[in-house]
Design a protein around this motif. Structure first.
Motif, PDB file in Angstrom:
ATOM      1  N   ILE A 270       0.871  -1.168   0.000  1.00  0.00           N
ATOM      2  CA  ILE A 270       0.000   0.000   0.000  1.00  0.00           C
ATOM      3  C   ILE A 270       0.911   1.221   0.000  1.00  0.00           C
ATOM      4  N   LEU A 271       0.720   2.106  -0.951  1.00  0.00           N
ATOM      5  CA  LEU A 271       1.591   3.266  -1.085  1.00  0.00           C
ATOM      6  C   LEU A 271       1.003   4.441  -0.307  1.00  0.00           C
ATOM      7  N   TYR A 272       1.708   4.841   0.741  1.00  0.00           N
ATOM      8  CA  TYR A 272       1.251   5.920   1.622  1.00  0.00           C
ATOM      9  C   TYR A 272       2.098   7.167   1.390  1.00  0.00           C
ATOM     10  N   LYS A 273       1.537   8.139   0.689  1.00  0.00           N
ATOM     11  CA  LYS A 273       2.254   9.396   0.506  1.00  0.00           C
ATOM     12  C   LYS A 273       2.412  10.159   1.818  1.00  0.00           C
ATOM     13  N   ASP A 274       1.506   9.907   2.759  1.00  0.00           N
ATOM     14  CA  ASP A 274       1.580  10.593   4.048  1.00  0.00           C
ATOM     15  C   ASP A 274       2.472   9.879   5.055  1.00  0.00           C
ATOM     16  N   PHE A 275       3.169   8.842   4.619  1.00  0.00           N
ATOM     17  CA  PHE A 275       4.071   8.135   5.525  1.00  0.00           C
ATOM     18  C   PHE A 275       5.157   9.089   6.027  1.00  0.00           C
ATOM     19  N   MET A 276       5.683   9.920   5.127  1.00  0.00           N
ATOM     20  CA  MET A 276       6.736  10.841   5.548  1.00  0.00           C
ATOM     21  C   MET A 276       6.755  12.073   4.666  1.00  0.00           C
ATOM     22  N   LEU A 277       7.435  13.109   5.159  1.00  0.00           N
ATOM     23  CA  LEU A 277       7.684  14.318   4.380  1.00  0.00           C
ATOM     24  C   LEU A 277       9.178  14.550   4.282  1.00  0.00           C
ATOM     25  N   GLN A 278       9.576  15.310   3.266  1.00  0.00           N
ATOM     26  CA  GLN A 278      10.999  15.540   3.002  1.00  0.00           C
ATOM     27  C   GLN A 278      11.242  17.035   2.805  1.00  0.00           C
ATOM     28  N   PRO A 279      11.595  17.729   3.912  1.00  0.00           N
ATOM     29  CA  PRO A 279      11.928  19.150   3.786  1.00  0.00           C
ATOM     30  C   PRO A 279      13.177  19.330   2.920  1.00  0.00           C
ATOM     31  N   PRO A 280      13.333  20.438   2.242  1.00  0.00           N
ATOM     32  CA  PRO A 280      12.441  21.604   2.253  1.00  0.00           C
ATOM     33  C   PRO A 280      11.312  21.534   1.229  1.00  0.00           C
ATOM     34  N   TRP A 281      11.292  20.453   0.419  1.00  0.00           N
ATOM     35  CA  TRP A 281      10.314  20.370  -0.660  1.00  0.00           C
ATOM     36  C   TRP A 281       8.901  20.191  -0.124  1.00  0.00           C
ATOM     37  N   ASP A 282       8.762  19.429   0.937  1.00  0.00           N
ATOM     38  CA  ASP A 282       7.466  19.347   1.622  1.00  0.00           C
ATOM     39  C   ASP A 282       7.484  20.374   2.740  1.00  0.00           C
ATOM     40  N   THR A 283       6.525  21.270   2.733  1.00  0.00           N
ATOM     41  CA  THR A 283       6.609  22.427   3.620  1.00  0.00           C
ATOM     42  C   THR A 283       5.759  22.318   4.879  1.00  0.00           C
ATOM     43  N   ILE A 285       3.711  19.798   7.909  1.00  0.00           N
ATOM     44  CA  ILE A 285       3.703  18.486   8.564  1.00  0.00           C
ATOM     45  C   ILE A 285       2.408  17.736   8.256  1.00  0.00           C
ATOM     46  N   ASP A 286       1.276  18.424   8.367  1.00  0.00           N
ATOM     47  CA  ASP A 286      -0.045  17.837   8.109  1.00  0.00           C
ATOM     48  C   ASP A 286      -0.206  16.514   8.855  1.00  0.00           C
ATOM     49  N   ASP A 287      -0.558  15.457   8.128  1.00  0.00           N
ATOM     50  CA  ASP A 287      -0.812  14.154   8.751  1.00  0.00           C
ATOM     51  C   ASP A 287       0.369  13.189   8.596  1.00  0.00           C
ATOM     52  N   LYS A 288       1.533  13.716   8.294  1.00  0.00           N
ATOM     53  CA  LYS A 288       2.697  12.854   8.095  1.00  0.00           C
ATOM     54  C   LYS A 288       3.196  12.280   9.422  1.00  0.00           C
ATOM     55  N   PHE A 289       3.911  11.161   9.322  1.00  0.00           N
ATOM     56  CA  PHE A 289       4.421  10.491  10.507  1.00  0.00           C
ATOM     57  C   PHE A 289       5.931  10.693  10.714  1.00  0.00           C
ATOM     58  N   ILE A 290       6.661  10.934   9.626  1.00  0.00           N
ATOM     59  CA  ILE A 290       8.125  10.961   9.689  1.00  0.00           C
ATOM     60  C   ILE A 290       8.652  12.162   8.926  1.00  0.00           C
ATOM     61  N   ILE A 291       9.662  12.807   9.470  1.00  0.00           N
ATOM     62  CA  ILE A 291      10.476  13.760   8.706  1.00  0.00           C
ATOM     63  C   ILE A 291      11.724  13.020   8.231  1.00  0.00           C
ATOM     64  N   HIS A 292      11.952  13.044   6.921  1.00  0.00           N
ATOM     65  CA  HIS A 292      13.168  12.477   6.329  1.00  0.00           C
ATOM     66  C   HIS A 292      14.027  13.645   5.873  1.00  0.00           C
ATOM     67  N   THR A 342      10.323  22.784  12.292  1.00  0.00           N
ATOM     68  CA  THR A 342      10.075  21.631  13.163  1.00  0.00           C
ATOM     69  C   THR A 342      11.284  20.706  13.193  1.00  0.00           C
ATOM     70  N   LEU A 343      11.884  20.471  12.046  1.00  0.00           N
ATOM     71  CA  LEU A 343      13.074  19.614  11.969  1.00  0.00           C
ATOM     72  C   LEU A 343      14.175  20.130  12.893  1.00  0.00           C
ATOM     73  N   VAL A 344      14.503  21.405  12.794  1.00  0.00           N
ATOM     74  CA  VAL A 344      15.602  21.960  13.599  1.00  0.00           C
ATOM     75  C   VAL A 344      15.251  21.940  15.078  1.00  0.00           C
ATOM     76  N   LYS A 345      14.009  22.266  15.408  1.00  0.00           N
ATOM     77  CA  LYS A 345      13.596  22.230  16.813  1.00  0.00           C
ATOM     78  C   LYS A 345      13.703  20.814  17.382  1.00  0.00           C
ATOM     79  N   MET A 346      13.374  19.807  16.575  1.00  0.00           N
ATOM     80  CA  MET A 346      13.407  18.425  17.061  1.00  0.00           C
ATOM     81  C   MET A 346      14.843  17.934  17.222  1.00  0.00           C
TER      82      MET A 346
END
Length: 359
Positions: A270-283, A285-292, A342-346
């Motif tokens: 099952i392909l989940y686009k909301d599995f993760m986001l990839q800054p800076p292209w994804d701006t 967080i929304d419903d994502k689970f992971i920052i890559h 969010t990435l830098v704060k984490m």
């Protein structure tokens, strides 16, 4: 590697040395005829059982998080940050949490000083020279060893990476024998159909059976992964020793190898686009689970994005290849997207709270 250690290593990892030899000496052989024999001593391509257990039950389906890593400073600080956030998100999970245990699969072949901080399985690296400078080839071999030797209580595995930060508790996203995976835009089976037919013959089905995924992030049944892993390893070695595949797939070769291995075992995803986001292209967080955080984040002091340039403000994990990032990194200027802030704060929170931050 010294001679004494080498012979000890051969005793421990005889089967992988054998498959490595077979693949290297038959590099020109067509993969459509026969897969290399697997490290388990048999053809690893086995038909999936028909009695797949339905995931649509009320029972919690725990998954074990596994992260492969080298013993480099670069991999180590990222894994420590990753594990910090794994623990924090698991605590926030609640009674229905499906996040189980955690293992760092350390493929350096020897323990390091972080064994007490992070649950760790020490895997042996591939024989010297086998990876041809592409260290990622150690990942599938490390998984083969871990799956064979470790006592894994959970029925599912979540394959993650050091540069993943969990931003919210992750449920078991897999369903009905299917894995759950993130679709990568740069994994293009249809665009590479002719080349992939070397490794995925026509009698295995249409090329669209190969999902546009890598091995991470993926949540998959443990039984399925035990079947896929030896094929994934063999496929990675075979592609690396095929000049055409090596050139075409480059740094994502091992990802293609996993996608093909999954398809050979009839394990869809099952392909989940909301599995993760990839800054800076994804701006957002929304419903994502992971920052890559694989890409560099570069901005001027007015918050304007500066792709392809060194920004006046920047965060790029590659800036910390042989040193730890300092505690309390400067936050981005106003106007920089939520995902980067969010990435830098984490990263800052993790480094502030992890004891003995530094190599």
């Amino acid at each position: 590697m010294g001679c004494g250690n080498y012979f000890v290593f051969l005793i421990i990892t005889f089967s992988v040395a054998l498959i490595t030899y077979n693949i290297i000496t038959s590099v020109n052989a067509s993969f459509t005829q026969e897969l290399p024999e697997g490290v388990l001593g048999f053809d690893p391509v086995i038909k999936m059982p028909d009695d797949r257990q339905s995931a649509l039950t009320n029972k919690k389906r725990l998954f074990h998080t596994a992260v492969t890593a080298a013993d480099s400073v670069y991999n180590t600080w990222q894994t420590r940050v990753m594990y910090y956030w794994f623990k924090k998100m698991k605590k926030q999970c609640g009674a229905d949490c499906e996040m189980g245990g955690f293992t760092r699969i350390l493929h350096s072949g020897k323990p390091d000083k972080f064994m007490d901080e992070i649950p760790t399985f020490v895997a042996q690296p591939l024989p010297e020279g086998t990876d041809k400078g592409y260290i990622v080839l150690n990942r599938p071999w490390a998984f083969v060893q871990w799956l064979q030797q470790a006592d894994i209580k959970e029925d599912y595995i979540f394959m993650s990476e050091p540069d993943h930060i969990i931003v919210k508790p992750i449920p078991n996203l897999s369903r009905d024998g299917l894995g759950a995976a993130f679709p990568f835009f740069y994994i293009e089976p249809k665009e590479n159909k002719q080349l992939l037919r070397k490794f995925f013959p026509e009698n295995k089905g249409p090329i669209t059976n190969i999902d546009p995924i890598g091995n991470s992030p993926v949540i998959i049944g443990k039984k399925s992964l035990k079947k896929i892993a030896p094929t994934w390893m063999n496929m990675s070695l075979a592609m690396k020793t095929d000049p055409e595949a090596d050139k075409a797939f480059g740094w994502v070769l091992e990802m293609y190898a996993y996608a093909v291995a999954s398809a050979l075992h009839d394990v869809g995803n099952i392909l989940y686009k909301d599995f993760m986001l990839q800054p800076p292209w994804d701006t957002e967080i929304d419903d994502k689970f992971i920052i890559h955080y694989t890409y560099g984040c570069d901005y001027d002091m007015q918050g304007n994005f500066m792709p392809g340039k060194i920004g006046e403000w920047r965060f790029d994990k590659r800036s910390y290849g042989d040193i730890y990032p300092p505690r309390n990194l400067s936050l981005p200027p106003p106007g920089v997207p939520e995902s980067v802030v969010t990435l830098v704060k984490m990263v800052n929170e993790a480094s502030e709270n992890i004891p003995n931050w530094g190599p």
